[in-house]
Design a protein around this motif. Structure first.
Motif, mmCIF file in Angstrom:
data_model
loop_
_atom_site.group_PDB
_atom_site.id
_atom_site.type_symbol
_atom_site.label_atom_id
_atom_site.label_comp_id
_atom_site.label_asym_id
_atom_site.label_seq_id
_atom_site.Cartn_x
_atom_site.Cartn_y
_atom_site.Cartn_z
ATOM 1 N N SER A 1 1.054 4.809 5.903
ATOM 2 C CA SER A 1 0.668 4.270 5.067
ATOM 3 C C SER A 1 -1.675 4.813 4.295
ATOM 4 O O SER A 1 -2.309 4.959 5.517
ATOM 5 C CB SER A 1 -0.022 2.549 5.349
ATOM 6 N N TRP A 2 -1.761 4.673 3.435
ATOM 7 C CA TRP A 2 -3.039 5.345 2.920
ATOM 8 C C TRP A 2 -3.992 4.164 4.580
ATOM 9 O O TRP A 2 -5.370 4.973 4.155
ATOM 10 C CB TRP A 2 -3.839 4.891 1.467
ATOM 11 N N ARG B 1 2.941 4.749 0.427
ATOM 12 C CA ARG B 1 3.297 5.706 2.091
ATOM 13 C C ARG B 1 2.350 7.257 1.275
ATOM 14 O O ARG B 1 3.091 7.726 1.294
ATOM 15 C CB ARG B 1 3.480 5.745 2.768
ATOM 16 N N ARG C 1 0.610 -1.229 0.442
ATOM 17 C CA ARG C 1 0.022 0.288 0.161
ATOM 18 C C ARG C 1 0.970 1.429 0.227
ATOM 19 O O ARG C 1 1.890 1.590 0.780
ATOM 20 C CB ARG C 1 -1.053 0.162 1.205
#
Length: 162
Positions: A144-145, A82, A80
């Protein structure tokens, strides 16, 4: 500036333009005017399904906005994306009651926006556990999203499931 940083900056600018198109209540702010933010609220922004907010149902005209974007996944491991937060910029946002507009994008080169969310800098401050000392470069933190978005929010909007 290294080629990787130049490419990253260009990708960020592409995503920023897509966000500004998606959110017409925002207006671009020139770097010469305020180097710590990308936009400001030009017309009252009311939270809606395509532009959700955290803890703010309405953003007033003049609210400063820093746009941060990441690819939904990156690298061979498809990790994912960042967000990269700079400590000095973050402190400026806190002092001015500003907000972040976080965007998750399709992997390069298009950087089409999958999902956005507006979060007050004060709430983001609670998500940053520590700042990384980068030596001669500015201190930073990474998020992280998935710290900002529920993965279902990104999947719902057409994102890839990392």
């Amino acid at each position: 500036m290294s080629a990787a940083r130049a490419s990253s900056k260009h990708a960020g600018e592409t995503a920023e333009a897509a966000v500004l198109e998606r959110v017409p209540e925002l207006e671009y702010v020139q770097d010469t005017e305020n180097e710590h933010v990308d936009a400001r609220v030009a017309d009252v922004l009311v939270a809606r399904s395509d532009v959700p907010t955290v803890a703010l149902p309405v953003l007033e005209v003049g609210t400063l906005v820093e746009i941060k974007s990441v690819m939904v996944v990156y690298g061979e491991n498809q990790a994912r994306g960042r967000y990269y937060l700079r400590e000095q910029q973050h402190r400026h946002l806190l002092e001015h009651g500003a907000v972040y507009l976080f965007a998750v994008c399709v992997p390069a080169p298009s950087r089409d926006v999958i999902a956005v969310k507006i979060v007050p800098a004060t709430i983001v401050d609670e998500l940053v556990s520590s700042w990384i000392d980068a030596g001669e470069r500015p201190d930073y933190a990474q998020l992280s999203w998935s710290r900002i978005f529920d993965p279902a929010e990104v999947d719902r909007d057409g994102g890839e499931r990392p």
